[in-house]
Design a protein around this motif. Structure first.
Motif, short mmCIF file in Angstrom:
data_model
loop_
_atom_site.label_atom_id
_atom_site.label_comp_id
_atom_site.label_asym_id
_atom_site.label_seq_id
_atom_site.Cartn_x
_atom_site.Cartn_y
_atom_site.Cartn_z
N THR A 18 0.80 -1.23 0.00
CA THR A 18 0.00 0.00 0.00
C THR A 18 0.83 1.27 0.00
O THR A 18 0.53 2.22 -0.71
CB THR A 18 -0.94 0.04 1.23
OG1 THR A 18 -0.18 -0.17 2.42
CG2 THR A 18 -2.03 -1.00 1.10
N ARG A 21 0.42 5.96 4.41
CA ARG A 21 -0.98 6.36 4.48
C ARG A 21 -1.20 7.77 3.96
O ARG A 21 -2.17 8.03 3.23
CB ARG A 21 -1.45 6.26 5.94
CG ARG A 21 -2.93 6.57 6.12
CD ARG A 21 -3.37 6.36 7.56
NE ARG A 21 -4.82 6.40 7.67
CZ ARG A 21 -5.50 6.16 8.79
NH1 ARG A 21 -4.83 5.87 9.91
NH2 ARG A 21 -6.82 6.22 8.80
N GLU A 25 -3.67 6.63 0.91
CA GLU A 25 -4.99 6.25 1.42
C GLU A 25 -6.11 6.69 0.48
O GLU A 25 -7.13 6.00 0.35
CB GLU A 25 -5.22 6.83 2.81
CG GLU A 25 -6.54 6.36 3.43
CD GLU A 25 -6.73 6.85 4.85
OE1 GLU A 25 -7.62 6.30 5.54
OE2 GLU A 25 -6.02 7.77 5.29
N LEU A 28 -7.04 3.86 -1.91
CA LEU A 28 -7.82 2.77 -1.31
C LEU A 28 -9.25 3.20 -1.03
O LEU A 28 -10.20 2.44 -1.25
CB LEU A 28 -7.16 2.32 0.00
CG LEU A 28 -6.00 1.34 -0.10
CD1 LEU A 28 -5.42 1.09 1.27
CD2 LEU A 28 -6.47 0.02 -0.71
N GLU A 48 -5.37 0.18 6.77
CA GLU A 48 -5.97 -0.28 5.52
C GLU A 48 -7.24 -1.11 5.72
O GLU A 48 -8.05 -1.26 4.80
CB GLU A 48 -4.96 -1.13 4.73
CG GLU A 48 -3.66 -0.43 4.38
CD GLU A 48 -2.54 -0.75 5.34
OE1 GLU A 48 -1.36 -0.64 4.94
OE2 GLU A 48 -2.85 -1.12 6.50
#
Length: 417
Positions: A18, A21, A25, A28, A48
């Motif tokens: 990923t 963040r 983010e 996602l 996540e």
């Protein structure tokens, strides 16, 4: 209200890793509105989890064949519709999964051809496409000879690194030794090995405006979505200290430029997925600096979404699953990001934050990256990892964005430890 049946009917996307963040983010969050996401990671997910339908902890996210075997077992129980990865160090490994599952972007050879800038140069040279002259070298003497052939100034770079790590401009032979030492000392945090016989490139220093292009590619046709106008600082190094994205960028409507993008992807063998390419707009036209088989970093796709309304997360996920992306702009404005640095090497951060009352309305995000107690340096010592904060802005014009970023910088308060 969304029912369980509706959620189960959504395409299932396998995501490899990923990232931070504060940088990823937003992807996602948007992907989770239309897709079920199963994450491959080396640790249990934390922030996540609210976006995931499931996850698997794998030993190594750089091990493509190993992850492909794990994915194949899961695929038999619940088939994946696509594989997506936006981390430069792991895109090649992720392509092994797509290849094993016979899904889009499943050509490890094409991804490696893009990661290895030496291979990129050979492929484009064979196709007669515009790029800087480039000579692979191993030793300082070979670099000196190559620079003499190309003509100063030249660019020295590792052949497979990203984020401008190890990249330096050399203006004459008297500077080459120090430049070569800088390039050859550069290290990559990823356990990726490129051609050890000729690990460095000496390249023509083409001049002009440097840009990045985030595109979706389907069936070999490239469609540019976001043009990032780079702001580069700390010469002779190539630190990217900011980017500007405008919905009305004229290159987005340039059919010749779109055709060039398609030709470049054809030469590299990339037919389906999202790419991030970088060009220098020279007096002789655009010349490719590099091509990457992933979403752009530095929140450039986020700026693109702010500027145009096109959602990069959803578009990338759809292309990964063989679906048509939505690429129609729904807004038109200028956006930008600026990264902030300490002034001196080895500065220990005591406290850091933005004075909210001093931030103008155009500021979209103002984020402190540095943690109190951490030690930071500006480039070249702090290349890429020297950033202590960033701000993103959206306004009616580039000039308004620049004024807002100046104000955001003035509002950043850093207390040394």
């Amino acid at each position: 209200m969304i029912t369980g049946t509706e959620v189960a009917a959504r395409p299932l996307l396998l995501l490899v890793a990923t990232g931070l963040r504060s940088y990823r983010e937003y992807l996602l969050r948007s992907i989770g509105t239309e897709f079920r996401i199963h994450l491959f990671h080396t640790v249990e997910p934390t922030w996540e989890q609210e976006y995931l339908s499931g996850w698997t902890v794998v030993p190594d996210t750089y091990d493509g064949p190993g992850m492909a075997a794990t994915a194949a077992e899961l695929h038999r129980e619940q088939p994946f519709d696509g594989v997506l990865c936006w981390d430069e160090g792991r895109i090649h490994a992720a392509s092994h999964i797509a290849e094993a599952l016979e899904l889009p972007n499943g050509d490890p050879g094409a991804i490696w051809r893009m990661r290895d800038k030496g291979q990129t140069r050979r492929a484009l040279d064979a196709a007669g496409l515009p790029q800087p002259a480039s000579i692979p070298v191993t030793t300082e003497q070979q670099a000196l000879d190559a620079a003499a052939r190309i003509g100063y100034p030249v660019i020295l770079k590792p052949r497979g690194y990203g984020a401008s790590i190890g990249v330096i401009r050399v203006d004459g032979p008297e500077q080459l030794s120090a430049g070569f030492a800088f390039t050859s000392a550069a290290t990559l945090p990823d356990p990726i090995v490129f051609d050890s016989a000729e690990p460095y490139l000496v390249e023509e220093c083409v001049v002009g405006e440097e840009i990045s292009v985030d595109s979706v590619v389907q069936g070999g046709k490239a469609t540019p979505l976001f043009i990032g106008r780079k702001v580069v600082g700390y010469p002779p190094y190539a630190e990217e200290i900011g980017h500007r994205v405008e919905a009305a960028d004229p290159l987005l409507a340039d059919s010749g430029f779109a055709d060039l993008l398609t030709d470049i992807h054809a030469a590299l063998g990339f037919t389906d997925g999202w790419t991030h390419c970088e060009f220098m707009l020279t007096a002789d036209g655009p010349k490719l600096i590099e091509a990457n088989g992933r979403l752009g970093g530095d929140l450039i796709p986020y700026l693109g979404r702010l500027a145009t309304g096109i959602d990069p997360g959803l578009a990338a996920a759809r292309v990964a699953c063989g679906l048509a992306p939505e690429v129609t702009a729904t807004r038109s404005q200028a956006t930008a990001i600026r990264f902030f640095y300490v002034a001196e090497d080895d500065t220990a951060i005591g406290a850091i934050g933005f004075d909210e009352e001093r931030l103008p309305a155009e500021v979209d995000r103002a984020v402190a990256i540095a943690a109190p107690g951490a030690v930071f340096s500006p480039p070249p010592k702090g290349t890429l990892v020297g950033r202590i904060a960033y701000a993103t802005v959206a306004a009616a014009s580039r000039q308004a964005c620049d004024r807002a970023l100046d104000a955001a910088g003035a509002a950043l308060v850093v207390t040394p430890a």
